[in-house]
Motif scaffolding. Structure first.
Motif, short mmCIF file in Angstrom:
data_model
loop_
_atom_site.label_atom_id
_atom_site.label_comp_id
_atom_site.label_asym_id
_atom_site.label_seq_id
_atom_site.Cartn_x
_atom_site.Cartn_y
_atom_site.Cartn_z
N ILE A 118 0.86 -1.19 0.00
CA ILE A 118 0.00 0.00 0.00
C ILE A 118 0.89 1.24 0.00
O ILE A 118 1.66 1.46 0.94
N PRO A 119 0.82 2.07 -1.05
CA PRO A 119 1.63 3.29 -1.05
C PRO A 119 1.08 4.34 -0.07
O PRO A 119 -0.12 4.35 0.21
N VAL A 120 1.97 5.17 0.44
CA VAL A 120 1.58 6.26 1.34
C VAL A 120 2.10 7.57 0.76
O VAL A 120 3.27 7.66 0.37
N LEU A 121 1.24 8.56 0.70
CA LEU A 121 1.66 9.90 0.28
C LEU A 121 1.63 10.82 1.50
O LEU A 121 0.58 11.02 2.10
N VAL A 122 2.79 11.33 1.87
CA VAL A 122 2.90 12.25 3.00
C VAL A 122 2.88 13.67 2.44
O VAL A 122 3.70 14.02 1.60
N PHE A 123 1.91 14.48 2.91
CA PHE A 123 1.77 15.83 2.36
C PHE A 123 1.26 16.78 3.44
O PHE A 123 0.85 16.36 4.51
N SER A 124 1.29 18.07 3.13
CA SER A 124 0.83 19.07 4.08
C SER A 124 -0.65 19.37 3.88
O SER A 124 -1.10 19.61 2.76
N ILE A 125 -1.38 19.39 5.00
CA ILE A 125 -2.80 19.74 4.92
C ILE A 125 -3.01 21.23 5.13
O ILE A 125 -4.10 21.77 4.96
N SER A 126 -1.93 21.93 5.49
CA SER A 126 -2.04 23.35 5.81
C SER A 126 -2.43 24.19 4.60
O SER A 126 -3.04 25.25 4.73
#
Length: 240
Positions: free
Chosen positions: A209-217
């Motif tokens: 399962i790939p994970v995308l880490v990103f900013s929610i700001s």
């Protein structure tokens, strides 16, 4: 660019607290709800796992002498409060949603039933998974990995409120920190990069399962993430 069809969005409790750092910031939760409405319009099936760090931290409780299992159960209950607040914000703007909890509390939410969750998603309802896995000693990161595997999600969107990806050092402390565009789970585990805990990382690695880490700001980032834009760090594969 491509659209993910079914996603698990992992929202930390801290993300819901906004600038105040504690509790639920109404402006932040309304902004997240509005962004989710935009994503729902794409036809994307959205499941959400919420944390509880804005209300209670099980690890902090146990470090002060509280029984670890009790502290973790308190954290699970705190995630339900966040989930209900998010559901309320979604319903306010006419986005149909359901909260499913791993600990039964039928007066406020449905119990987690995998087939029912998938049916809700197929009907384009947003499903919010609360109360973690229902077990102490497991984090909400692990919950996100577990639920993503169970509902066969295309990706886990790991929303962060103070960083826009994975770096080789803390960007708040080191201005020369370099952001990774892509990483393997093997690298994350080997280098202790803190994307998610080791149980969650292993679960994602084993189930591909790939994970995308990103900013929610930044407003609109959830939609960008779903559309596959290059806005954070992708973790995938085992590096072998």
């Amino acid at each position: 660019m491509h659209n993910y069809e079914r996603v698990v969005l992992k929202l930390s409790g801290e993300a819901l607290a906004g600038e105040q750092g504690y509790g639920i910031d109404p402006n932040v939760i309304q902004s997240i709800a509005a962004q989710l409405k935009e994503v729902a319009k794409l036809g994307t099936e959205i499941a959400i796992v919420v944390g509880a760090g804005n209300i209670w931290r099980g690890m902090a409780g146990s470090s002060q002498g509280m029984d670890r299992a009790t502290a973790d159960y308190m954290g699970m209950l705190a995630t339900v409060m966040n989930a209900l607040a998010l559901q309320d914000s979604l319903e306010e703007i006419e986005v149909e949603s359901r909260v499913q909890t791993s600990i039964e509390m039928r007066q406020v939410a449905e119990p987690y039933i995998r087939r029912k969750a998938i049916r809700h998603l197929e009907k384009k309802r947003v499903v919010i998974f609360a109360a973690g896995t229902g077990n102490p000693y497991f984090t909400t990161d692990t919950t996100a990995a577990l639920r993503a595997a169970e509902i066969e999600a295309d990706v886990i969107l790991m929303a962060k409120n103070n960083v826009d990806g994975v770096y080789d050092a803390d960007p708040a402390e080191n201005e020369n920190a370099v952001k990774y565009r892509e990483l393997s789970y093997f690298d994350v585990l080997k280098d202790g990069l803190g994307v998610m805990d080791s149980t969650a990382s292993s679960l994602c690695m084993d189930n591909n399962i790939p994970v995308l880490v990103f900013s929610i700001s930044k407003e609109g980032n959830i939609k960008r993430a779903v559309q596959g834009e290059d806005i954070g760090t992708v973790v995938r594969g085992n590096g072998s």
